[in-house]
Design an enzyme around this catalytic site. Structure first.
Site, PDB file in Angstrom:
ATOM      1  N   ASP A  97      43.978  39.582  35.806  1.00  0.00           N
ATOM      2  CA  ASP A  97      43.772  40.011  37.186  1.00  0.00           C
ATOM      3  C   ASP A  97      43.631  41.528  37.244  1.00  0.00           C
ATOM      4  O   ASP A  97      43.985  42.245  36.305  1.00  0.00           O
ATOM      5  CB  ASP A  97      44.969  39.542  38.023  1.00  0.00           C
ATOM      6  CG  ASP A  97      44.907  40.014  39.461  1.00  0.00           C
ATOM      7  OD1 ASP A  97      43.855  39.845  40.095  1.00  0.00           O
ATOM      8  OD2 ASP A  97      45.909  40.580  39.936  1.00  0.00           O
ATOM      9  N   ASP A  99      43.896  43.811  40.747  1.00  0.00           N
ATOM     10  CA  ASP A  99      44.713  44.501  41.748  1.00  0.00           C
ATOM     11  C   ASP A  99      46.176  44.076  41.716  1.00  0.00           C
ATOM     12  O   ASP A  99      46.487  42.881  41.705  1.00  0.00           O
ATOM     13  CB  ASP A  99      44.146  44.260  43.152  1.00  0.00           C
ATOM     14  CG  ASP A  99      42.758  44.857  43.286  1.00  0.00           C
ATOM     15  OD1 ASP A  99      42.641  46.095  43.181  1.00  0.00           O
ATOM     16  OD2 ASP A  99      41.800  44.090  43.461  1.00  0.00           O
ATOM     17  N   ASN A 208      49.617  38.702  39.070  1.00  0.00           N
ATOM     18  CA  ASN A 208      50.828  38.948  39.842  1.00  0.00           C
ATOM     19  C   ASN A 208      51.043  37.937  40.964  1.00  0.00           C
ATOM     20  O   ASN A 208      52.117  37.871  41.543  1.00  0.00           O
ATOM     21  CB  ASN A 208      50.799  40.353  40.456  1.00  0.00           C
ATOM     22  CG  ASN A 208      49.788  40.451  41.594  1.00  0.00           C
ATOM     23  OD1 ASN A 208      48.589  40.288  41.374  1.00  0.00           O
ATOM     24  ND2 ASN A 208      50.264  40.709  42.795  1.00  0.00           N
TER      25      ASN A 208
END
Length: 261
Positions: A97, A99, A208
């Site tokens: 990922d 961001d 996240n």
């Protein structure tokens, strides 16, 4: 000037993040948490079937389009990734990922921004200020040595592509996937690993947001959301874990051993 949250939302920067987790939580504790998919049973009773048909008739057009979109994503043979290169033959594929995992971006000016990326939105150019997570360079360099690395973000390409150009100077990512490659499911952009065209036993995802890998929680290496803590060491701590996982014949077995009490 447009509201910052509206602009960032248009780039896909505020819709996928999970709630901020306590900073004291160790990545090793996070790894030992066992993620189990929840399966909902289906009933075949005529009463429930009739109720379902009545409800289906009231589905909004947008929901119907999302449903059709999801069905399209399940068509066999529509792989998101190209064939594995000779260099990556036998390697585990790691989906990473962007961001709050590798960087944090803001529309508001940041004095210590690593990058400032101009992005055009509805004819107006806006500056996006990007902070690199501590140890991201070391982490990506090592990942590129061990795995077939793929960037997969729910953000739009017009923002994420130039950020990745600046972040990945060494060309670690073999491919980049953006919002249009996600499945829109229950209000979230989900990264469906089954569409990559890779053996799921040899596929990992680092993200996240648990909602991003809700279809394949057993393939996930969780990581804390990052915003601006320059003392953060999550990526540094992850390097030895991924070094161990790189030799796995089956990621389910290896991750299960890591999560075992």
């Amino acid at each position: 000037i447009a509201d910052a949250s509206v602009i960032l939302s248009s780039l896909g920067l505020v819709s996928k993040s999970s709630p901020k987790k306590p900073r004291g939580r160790s990545i090793f504790n996070a790894l030992f948490c066992c993620f189990r998919a929840q399966h909902v049973g289906q009933s075949s009773s005529s009463t429930e079937l009739a109720a379902y048909k009545e409800e289906a008739n009231t589905i909004a057009k947008s929901d119907l389009l999302q449903c059709l979109q999801y069905q399209f994503y399940q068509i066999p043979g529509t792989c998101l990734l190209p064939e594995v290169t000779e260099e990556d033959q036998g390697r585990i594929c790691v989906v990473i990922d962007l961001d709050e995992t590798l960087v944090h971006s803001s529309f508001k000016p940041i004095n210590n921004a690593d990058f400032i990326v101009p992005v055009e939105i509805e004819g107006t150019t806006h500056q996006v200020y990007v902070l690199k997570r501590p140890y991201v360079d070391e982490f990506l360099r090592r990942m590129g040595e061990l795995f077939e690395c793929v960037l997969f973000t729910a953000s739009l390409a017009k923002y994420a592509d130039p950020v990745t150009d600046l972040l990945d100077r060494c060309g670690v990512f073999r491919a980049r996937l953006f919002r249009e490659s996600c499945v829109f499911h229950q209000g979230c952009y989900v990264k469906d690993l089954s569409r990559l065209g890779r053996d799921l036993r040899k596929t990992l995802i680092l993200d996240n947001s648990p909602a991003s890998y809700i279809f394949h929680p057993e393939n996930a290496v969780p990581v804390q959301s990052w915003f601006d803590d320059m003392a953060d060491t999550e990526l540094l701590n992850l390097i030895p874990i991924f070094e161990e996982l790189s030799g796995a014949d089956d990621v389910y077995t290896s991750l299960g051993q890591l999560r075992a009490p």
